[in-house]
Design a protein around this motif. Structure first.
Motif, short mmCIF file in Angstrom:
data_model
loop_
_atom_site.label_atom_id
_atom_site.label_comp_id
_atom_site.label_asym_id
_atom_site.label_seq_id
_atom_site.Cartn_x
_atom_site.Cartn_y
_atom_site.Cartn_z
N LEU A 251 0.82 -1.20 0.00
CA LEU A 251 0.00 0.00 0.00
C LEU A 251 0.86 1.26 0.00
CD1 LEU A 251 -2.83 -0.90 2.56
CD2 LEU A 251 -3.01 -0.81 0.07
N ASP A 252 1.86 1.29 0.89
CA ASP A 252 2.65 2.51 1.05
C ASP A 252 3.69 2.72 -0.05
OD1 ASP A 252 1.50 3.70 3.34
OD2 ASP A 252 2.48 2.24 4.62
N ASN A 253 4.12 1.65 -0.68
CA ASN A 253 5.16 1.78 -1.69
C ASN A 253 4.66 1.66 -3.12
OD1 ASN A 253 7.36 2.02 0.22
ND2 ASN A 253 7.11 -0.16 0.63
N VAL A 254 3.42 1.20 -3.28
CA VAL A 254 2.88 1.01 -4.64
C VAL A 254 1.56 1.78 -4.80
CG1 VAL A 254 2.12 -0.66 -6.38
CG2 VAL A 254 3.98 -1.25 -4.82
N GLN A 255 0.50 1.30 -4.17
CA GLN A 255 -0.83 1.85 -4.42
C GLN A 255 -1.05 3.23 -3.79
OE1 GLN A 255 -3.94 -0.96 -4.18
NE2 GLN A 255 -5.52 0.46 -4.81
N TYR A 256 -0.55 3.42 -2.58
CA TYR A 256 -0.80 4.68 -1.88
C TYR A 256 0.50 5.35 -1.46
CZ TYR A 256 -5.58 2.94 -1.76
OH TYR A 256 -6.81 2.45 -2.12
N LYS A 257 1.41 5.52 -2.41
CA LYS A 257 2.58 6.34 -2.14
C LYS A 257 2.11 7.76 -1.83
CE LYS A 257 4.71 5.45 -6.05
NZ LYS A 257 5.77 5.40 -7.10
N ALA A 258 2.94 8.52 -1.15
CA ALA A 258 2.54 9.88 -0.75
C ALA A 258 2.09 10.70 -1.96
CB ALA A 258 3.69 10.57 -0.03
N SER A 259 2.84 10.63 -3.04
CA SER A 259 2.47 11.40 -4.24
C SER A 259 1.16 10.90 -4.82
CB SER A 259 3.59 11.30 -5.28
OG SER A 259 3.82 9.95 -5.64
N GLY A 260 0.94 9.58 -4.75
CA GLY A 260 -0.30 9.01 -5.26
C GLY A 260 -1.52 9.46 -4.46
N ILE A 261 -1.37 9.54 -3.15
CA ILE A 261 -2.47 10.00 -2.30
C ILE A 261 -2.84 11.43 -2.65
CG2 ILE A 261 -3.12 10.60 0.07
CD1 ILE A 261 -1.38 8.20 0.98
N LEU A 262 -1.84 12.27 -2.82
CA LEU A 262 -2.09 13.69 -3.12
C LEU A 262 -2.78 13.86 -4.47
CD1 LEU A 262 1.22 15.26 -1.79
CD2 LEU A 262 -1.05 15.41 -0.77
N ARG A 263 -2.41 13.04 -5.43
CA ARG A 263 -3.08 13.18 -6.74
C ARG A 263 -4.50 12.61 -6.69
NH1 ARG A 263 0.67 8.92 -10.25
NH2 ARG A 263 -0.63 7.08 -9.93
N TYR A 264 -4.71 11.55 -5.87
CA TYR A 264 -6.08 11.06 -5.67
C TYR A 264 -6.94 12.16 -5.04
CZ TYR A 264 -5.21 6.08 -6.68
OH TYR A 264 -4.93 4.90 -7.29
N GLU A 265 -6.36 12.85 -4.06
CA GLU A 265 -7.10 13.90 -3.37
C GLU A 265 -7.52 15.00 -4.34
OE1 GLU A 265 -6.69 16.55 0.72
OE2 GLU A 265 -4.91 16.19 -0.51
N ARG A 266 -6.71 15.27 -5.35
CA ARG A 266 -7.05 16.32 -6.32
C ARG A 266 -8.29 15.97 -7.13
NH1 ARG A 266 -2.73 20.16 -6.86
NH2 ARG A 266 -3.82 21.07 -8.65
N ILE A 267 -8.52 14.70 -7.34
CA ILE A 267 -9.72 14.32 -8.12
C ILE A 267 -10.93 14.05 -7.22
CG2 ILE A 267 -9.22 11.83 -8.27
CD1 ILE A 267 -10.20 12.04 -11.24
N PHE A 268 -10.70 13.54 -6.00
CA PHE A 268 -11.82 13.27 -5.09
C PHE A 268 -12.25 14.50 -4.31
CE2 PHE A 268 -10.14 8.76 -5.13
CZ PHE A 268 -11.24 8.21 -5.77
N GLY A 269 -11.33 15.45 -4.12
CA GLY A 269 -11.63 16.64 -3.33
C GLY A 269 -10.85 16.67 -2.04
#
Length: 500
Positions: A251-269
């Motif tokens: 999760l932390d190194n592939v699916q939900y890397k810090a950069s990945g979380i931030l870009r998900y947040e940009r689309i979800f709000g």
């Protein structure tokens, strides 16, 4: 507070200045050897009554084990540790403080007391001799360099399989005692997490060891009494470096890397990493009839948007858990200054336990798709809920029958466990829930996906100002693939509400 650093370094160096400042600070605040003076808070008695048993409940078993307590202070925890440990070695750098500890807890014959600086080479501990290292408010009184060196030394002192527990004030001061000067380092929790995560120990035979995170959470007592998430604790275990970290590492190194979380947040709000962001949160939470003072468990809380909404809109106390360390780090950062009754913890919902009848509501958004054994999890939910309590889940589902090869490959690649909506609802019934509502929300899901990707494409320039073209393409392509799978009727979305 309970802990401290103390005097080391060479004359005229920054290290000496740091140590002098910390010694002066604690000599000033150790004139009265009371819990109030050590905790630097007028509400120390209330806080101590709530937090001491809480902290002890988070510790691994140390029955009969060797315990090293660094920054032991006047002994708030020393006596508790001594009750069952094989031996306790309590260390603090203020002589009057450690003598007070000894006068209080010296009757425990398995306990020794040393006045010493944790940064000094004069503090000698045999390598691989300690089962458990405990500190409460210590590292925030060390410089970054001193902290790094101490972590390396603790790793060497610790036996393989042994644990390190520490608790620190992060972000800002929380105690209300007056201070002429405050040299405390109120760091962000991601700083401590990084230092410990990157620590390595190499044996003479070439075997390498690392620290694996077992627990990471904010102290509930401070959330309840002060609505403050800045009191944070960690539990690490010394393990062989070949251990891969399992699903959490994925999760932390592939699916939900810090950069990945931030870009998900940009689309979800802002604050959200689940379908529909705040709009679906408002719609679904509205069906729960939440009341002030109720306790909610959010399983897979992400970066906390839904938890803040429930706590601030309805006056509930929310416990948010997530297996992703990165998610909880972001959630804690977003909690600063909100004064919400929300606590966050890194935890695996399949192994976490709570007393029966703890929660009024269990809430989970697009998370349980990761769980293979849903029936067992739902039975746990049933036990954890109070009679009359409700569970609300939104989750990815699939159509009945055999999936296409392409969709089956997608499920396998993601490691998902998907069921059709009816079967999902049946699992809740089998776990003991009644009045089970199982709604196919696939049309709503498709509409949300289309709206999200359209809005995202309109804001391409602002996204690219903060992220890369590769990040942009990953989001757009991922969302369009979900639109295609949903339009074909294969990927579905369910909303489930059930009552104990």
């Amino acid at each position: 507070m309970d802990a401290a650093a103390a005097i080391a370094g060479a004359n005229g160096t920054p290290e000496l200045d740091e140590r002098k400042a910390q010694r002066s600070y604690w000599e000033e605040h150790s004139k009265e050897l009371t819990v109030e003076a050590m905790m630097l808070d007028s509400r120390a008695a209330d806080l101590d009554r709530e937090e001491r048993p809480e902290v002890l409940s988070l510790l691994p078993s140390y029955d009969g084990k060797s315990v090293l307590e660094l920054g032991a202070g006047i002994g708030r925890f020393t006596g508790e540790l001594a009750k069952t440990a094989g031996n306790v070695h309590a260390v603090d750098f203020i002589e009057s403080v450690i003598k007070k500890n000894e006068s209080t807890n010296g009757h425990y014959k398995n306990t020794s007391f040393t006045c010493a600086d944790v940064t000094s080479p004069d503090l000698t501990i045999e390598p691989n001799s300690i089962d458990f290292i405990f500190s409460n408010w210590l590292l925030m009184y060390l410089s970054d360099e001193e902290l790094d060196k101490l972590v390396q030394r603790m790793m060497k002192w610790l036996k393989v399989g042994g644990y390190i527990f520490f608790r620190e004030s992060c972000f800002h001061q929380s105690g209300d005692s007056e201070r002429k000067l405050n040299p405390t380092h109120y760091r962000e929790p991601r700083f401590y997490t990084k230092v410990f995560k990157e620590c390595q120990d190499l044996n003479q035979d070439g075997t390498s060891f690392k620290l694996s995170l077992s627990t990471f959470k904010c102290i509930e007592a401070y959330v309840k009494i002060k609505k403050d998430q800045n009191q944070i604790c960690w539990l690490w275990q010394k393990v062989n470096s070949t251990e891969d970290g399992g699903f959490q590492s994925f999760l932390d190194n592939v699916q939900y890397k810090a950069s990945g979380i931030l870009r998900y947040e940009r689309i979800f709000g802002d604050g959200y990493v689940s379908t529909g962001g705040v709009e679906t949160t408002k719609e679904f939470v509205n069906r729960l009839d939440l009341k002030p003072g109720q306790k909610v468990l959010d399983v897979g809380c992400g970066i906390g948007g839904g938890d803040f909404y429930m706590a601030e809109k309805y006056g509930t106390h929310v416990v948010g858990i997530d297996l992703s360390i990165n998610m909880i780090l972001f959630a804690l950062e977003r909690a600063v200054g909100r004064k919400s009754s929300v606590e966050f913890e890194v935890a695996d919902c399949t192994t976490k336990t709570y007393p029966d009848n703890t929660f009024d509501v269990i809430y989970s958004r697009d998370t349980i798709l990761h769980i293979q054994d849903k029936p067992s999890l739902f039975k746990s939910f049933f036990k954890w809920l109070k009679p009359g309590g409700k569970v609300l889940i939104s989750d990815y589902c699939r159509s009945p029958g055999t999936p296409s090869e392409e969709f089956a490959a997608y499920i396998k690649q993601r490691g998902y466990d998907l069921h059709d909506v009816e079967a999902y609802g049946q699992m809740l019934k089998d776990a003991g829930f009644h009045d089970v509502i199982a709604e196919d929300r696939s049309d709503q899901f498709l509409g949300i996906l289309q709206k999200e990707v359209a809005k995202f494409e309109q804001n391409k320039d602002s996204f690219l100002a903060d992220f890369s073209q590769e990040d942009y393409d990953a989001i757009v392509n991922g969302w369009k693939a979900k639109v295609q799978r949903s339009s074909a009727g294969e990927q579905r979305w369910g909303l489930f509400i059930a009552t104990k």
